[in-house]
Structure formats: structure tokens, C-alpha cells
Design an enzyme around this catalytic site. Sequence first.
Site, PDB file in Angstrom:
ATOM      1  N   GLY A 155      -3.856  -4.634  20.612  1.00 57.46           N
ATOM      2  CA  GLY A 155      -3.485  -3.556  21.537  1.00 57.46           C
ATOM      3  C   GLY A 155      -4.649  -2.711  22.026  1.00 57.46           C
ATOM      4  N   ASP A 194       3.316  -2.252  23.941  1.00 60.86           N
ATOM      5  CA  ASP A 194       2.011  -1.816  23.413  1.00 60.86           C
ATOM      6  C   ASP A 194       1.719  -0.369  23.803  1.00 60.86           C
ATOM      7  OD1 ASP A 194       1.985  -4.478  22.790  1.00 60.86           O
ATOM      8  OD2 ASP A 194      -0.015  -4.892  23.580  1.00 60.86           O
TER       9      ASP A 194
HETATM   10  C1  MEV Z   1       1.332  -8.389  23.721  1.00 64.03           C
HETATM   11  O1  MEV Z   1       0.764  -7.506  22.770  1.00 64.03           O
HETATM   12  C2  MEV Z   1       2.792  -8.569  23.438  1.00 64.03           C
HETATM   13  C3  MEV Z   1       3.519  -9.530  24.375  1.00 64.03           C
HETATM   14  O2  MEV Z   1       4.887  -9.551  23.910  1.00 64.03           O
HETATM   15  C4  MEV Z   1       3.470  -9.091  25.822  1.00 64.03           C
HETATM   16  C5  MEV Z   1       4.262  -7.834  26.117  1.00 64.03           C
HETATM   17  O3  MEV Z   1       5.075  -7.404  25.313  1.00 64.03           O
HETATM   18  O4  MEV Z   1       4.042  -7.281  27.227  1.00 64.03           O
HETATM   19  C6  MEV Z   1       2.984 -10.942  24.260  1.00 64.03           C
END
Ligand code: MEV
Length: 331
Positions: free
Chosen positions: A119, A163
Site C-alpha cells: 500500500g 487501500d
Molecule cells: C491492491 O492492494 C488490492 C487489489 O484488490 C486492488 C484493489 O482493491 O483496488 C488487488
Amino acid sequence: MTVTATAVAKARAAAPAKIILFGEHFVVYGNPAILASINRRITVTAKKSRDGGKVKIKSDIASGEFDGSTFRLIEGANARATLEPLYYAARQALDDKKQQKGGLEIEIKSDIPYGVGLGSSAAALVATIAAVESLLGRADKKKVCESAIEAEKIIHKNSSGADCFVSTFGGMMHYSKGGGFKKVEAKTKLFLVIGDTGIKHNTGDLVSSVRKLKEANQMAFSGLMSQSRDICNQALAALNSGNTEHLGMLMNENQLLLERLGVSHEKADDLIDVARRAGALGAKITGAGGGGAIIALAASKEDSERIASAIKETGQGAFEVEIDTKGLVLG
Ligand code: MEV
């Protein structure tokens, strides 16, 4: 929630990294995820400059400047993708405060490994927007989070927002696109270890690859969605009752779903295997995958130390993490 109110010449904000314990990728399509902010942070200092209209950004990995139409990279190979959303976010904050002619100098310091699913992009956006907004008057957490999600769409246009939410509001949370977030209190302390494959990923590409898989086989995908939802529900109950063994088992099940999505990586699989053999209750990739980081759950402090050492013995980075409860902090 307003977190500061007076205009100052220099403002600082810090935002945490995150781990996704359950539900990454499926959260993009409306499923729930369980995630938490952790004790690694990006700190951003924003200053007004006399260079009207220019936004200059200097971070540990790159620096550049933007005059509103032209981007100039000063250092840091391939840093456009890292810096561009930050410029966009800073410019947007200037526009929102009707200071289009204002100049800014932004300095970013980070102890979050970047490009591995922890993140760092979201934390950089949240802290940059918050620092600029408090420099120009006041920062409102809800607004900071919304602006960060908007800017994150430059990185990948299907962002679930998870995130940015966790980096802004902090703690452990149950999140879904339609339902927003609810704080989750774990009944017992979670001993968590991150293993870093060292392989940087591109979240946008991984999210697109999952979309293609979904479009190619809607039925199979909806089966995986329903399994992921079920794992999240069970995980919530396990957290509430403090059943860490069951939680670990569910992390392993979640990893199987991520493998079905094709977002795991042989180096991540190896680290997961090392963590499990060193006694982890469960282990999985965390975040978008494609290399990146893995997260392992241990039964005790001794076990988490042993797991971290076992990963380091393979030559890869590993560290224990605590769950952060503060989220975005100003000043
Ligand atoms: C990215 O940290 C997490 C994902 O699920 C993408 C998102 O939630 O936007 C892969």
C-alpha cells in the site's frame, strides 16, 4: 472529520502501509475484504514555494517537477508511474483551495517497501493530499480519502478504494465498495510476518489480468467470488472469537483462490512454503500479487521471530509487523 484548521507555511502528514488479510482482487468486484494498516509509514512534508504553479516532489526513490502541463523527471528511472498520481493529487488540492497559481515543494520519506502490495502508493497519496490540504487551510479525512481514491485511478482505474480507506482511517477493517468500512477488533493479538519476494509488481496489470479471466469465464469466477465471501465471513467470526488457528487455515484457503486467479508467483509460493514449514498457522500473498509480499500468521512472538528468520535465510527480506490503529496523522 476536520483534523486541522489554520494555514501554515509548512505542513506534515504521515499515512500507514497496509496488509490485506482476506479478499484482495475479489474486493474490486464488490466482495468484502479484511485488511489492516501496519506500523510502517510514509511521511510527507509540504511547503509553499515562490515558483508559482510548479509542484516539485522529492522522494527517496525519485524526484521531479510539474508545471501544470509538463512533467520533468529529475531522478529515478521509471518513476513517472510513481510520481504522476502524486502531482495530480497535489494539483487537485491546490485547485480545490482555489490556489491554482500556488507553488509547492513536497518531500516524501518512507519506510514502506514499495511496489510489493503493502500500500505504499495509497499511503503516499493519502499523506500528500493531507499535507497539502492542511498547508492550504484544513484537511478533512473523508475528503482526503475520496481524493486519494480518485488519484489512485491513474495507477489502476478499477481501484476498490480499500487501500486508501485503510491508510486514512487505520486499524483493522471489514471493507466493501458498496458497504464502506467497519472496524474489526481482533479478540487476541495477531503475530504477523511480512516476507518480501523483492519482485515489484504493477497493480493495474494484475487487476486487468483478473478482469480478463473473469470475462473469459463468468461462471467459474462467480464460484470463486462466493468462496472468497464465505472465507471473509468465517474470518470475521474467527477474529471475533480469537480462533487464530482457524484464521490461519482460512488464509491458506484464500491463497488457493489467489492461485486460481493466477496472481501468485513461484517466488511467493516458495516464501509461503518456508513460512508454513517454520510453523506459520497460515500464509498467503497480500495485495495484488505477481511477486510482491506475503503475509504469515504465527501463534506467538517466538514463532513469528522464527518465521522471519527462516525467510531471511532464503536471502529475502522479512519483518514482523504490528497493526497500526491511528491511520492518517497530521503534524
Ligand atoms: C491492491 O492492494 C488490492 C487489489 O484488490 C486492488 C484493489 O482493491 O483496488 C488487488
